[in-house]
Design an enzyme around this catalytic site. Structure first.
Site, PDB file in Angstrom:
ATOM      1  N   SER A  86       4.683   2.565   7.897  1.00  0.00           N
ATOM      2  CA  SER A  86       4.353   1.391   7.096  1.00  0.00           C
ATOM      3  C   SER A  86       5.532   0.955   6.236  1.00  0.00           C
ATOM      4  O   SER A  86       6.133   1.777   5.541  1.00  0.00           O
ATOM      5  CB  SER A  86       3.156   1.682   6.189  1.00  0.00           C
ATOM      6  OG  SER A  86       1.986   1.844   6.935  1.00  0.00           O
ATOM      7  N   HIS A  92       0.816  -1.222   0.000  1.00  0.00           N
ATOM      8  CA  HIS A  92       0.000   0.000   0.000  1.00  0.00           C
ATOM      9  C   HIS A  92       0.849   1.271   0.000  1.00  0.00           C
ATOM     10  O   HIS A  92       0.351   2.347  -0.325  1.00  0.00           O
ATOM     11  CB  HIS A  92      -0.979  -0.006   1.179  1.00  0.00           C
ATOM     12  CG  HIS A  92      -0.375   0.302   2.520  1.00  0.00           C
ATOM     13  ND1 HIS A  92      -0.061  -0.672   3.443  1.00  0.00           N
ATOM     14  CD2 HIS A  92      -0.024   1.477   3.100  1.00  0.00           C
ATOM     15  CE1 HIS A  92       0.434  -0.107   4.531  1.00  0.00           C
ATOM     16  NE2 HIS A  92       0.466   1.198   4.342  1.00  0.00           N
ATOM     17  N   ASP A 123      -0.067  -7.548   1.412  1.00  0.00           N
ATOM     18  CA  ASP A 123       0.448  -6.190   1.549  1.00  0.00           C
ATOM     19  C   ASP A 123       1.974  -6.137   1.615  1.00  0.00           C
ATOM     20  O   ASP A 123       2.553  -5.465   2.460  1.00  0.00           O
ATOM     21  CB  ASP A 123      -0.147  -5.496   2.784  1.00  0.00           C
ATOM     22  CG  ASP A 123      -0.050  -3.973   2.689  1.00  0.00           C
ATOM     23  OD1 ASP A 123       0.349  -3.472   1.623  1.00  0.00           O
ATOM     24  OD2 ASP A 123      -0.359  -3.301   3.685  1.00  0.00           O
TER      25      ASP A 123
END
Length: 244
Positions: free
Chosen positions: A143, A39, A69
């Site tokens: 992230s 993402h 992911d």
């Protein structure tokens, strides 16, 4: 105009182009491979990697697995250092960990905490979940960053948080285990995609009401709530309503 309505004069990006930030980990210095969250780079027009020494590289997307992911990108292998990858299976609840990343685009930052739970699933964050839960503060921009044990070994990639109303950290973060990442990255580097086997079943937990309804001795196991036609499970004779 839309940006200005929400941000005033602090419009993100230049000339109306949005800019996103995230983190990543060099896993193969010799070939320039970096692993991050899918993402982080999803829908990116171009990917620029900034190292700790402020050198910048344009990155090439090697492959991404949206269901877990995970993504692998590649930069020029110029004086890079790989991170040592540990065995995430040896991680225990209560282990001290460090989260490294780029929160809010501030640059490399480090926070510490403990592993608060293992094998978290059913959160609805990803299709395939086997998260390490940590209370090391992680925030937007972390992230794709490293979750590291006190031996300096990578044990996971910080992926998601449970945030408050402002979206900030509330002490619950989730990381994809390093062993799962290794399996995915090997396939992405080799084939550019991930192939998975299929059982062809849908399952649910055995709850007290089901124990009574099915006259089961206890609440152990799983109930088959659905079987995909012509799947391996169907061909093996598994039926809806079976208890395993």
């Amino acid at each position: 105009p839309v940006y200005k309505h929400f941000f005033g004069n602090n419009v993100p990006g230049k000339e109306g182009k949005a800019v996103g930030t995230g983190s990543g980990i060099i896993i193969d210095a010799e070939n320039g491979y970096i692993v991050t969250n899918a993402h982080v780079i999803e829908l990116a027009g171009k990917i620029i990697v900034t190292l700790k020494d402020q050198r910048q590289f344009y990155a090439q997307l090697i492959g991404k697995d949206l269901k877990a992911d995970v993504a692998v990108i590649r930069i020029q292998p110029d004086r890079l250092t790989s991170m040592y990858i540990g065995d995430s299976k040896s991680t225990r609840v209560g282990d001290f960990v460090v989260a490294i990343g780029n929160p809010y685009g501030l640059g490399q930052s480090v926070t510490s905490g403990i592993v608060s739970a293992l094998r978290r699933t059913g959160l609805g964050i990803e299709h395939y979940e086997d998260f390490i839960q940590t209370d090391a503060p992680i925030n937007p921009g972390n992230s794709g960053g490293a979750l590291v044990n006190l031996r300096g070994e990578l044990i996971g990639i910080n992926t998601a948080i449970l945030g408050g109303r402002t979206g900030g950290n509330v002490g619950i973060g989730f990381a994809i285990p390093a062993n799962m990442i290794l399996n995915i990255t090997e396939q992405l580097v080799s084939n550019g995609k991930v192939e998975r086997g299929q059982l062809g079943i849908e399952i649910q937990d055995i709850r007290p009401a089901l124990v009574k309804a099915f006259n089961l001795p206890d609440g152990q196991g799983a109930l088959i709530s659905g079987v995909v036609t012509l799947s391996p499970a169907d061909q093996a004779g598994i039926k809806e309503g079976d208890v395993i």
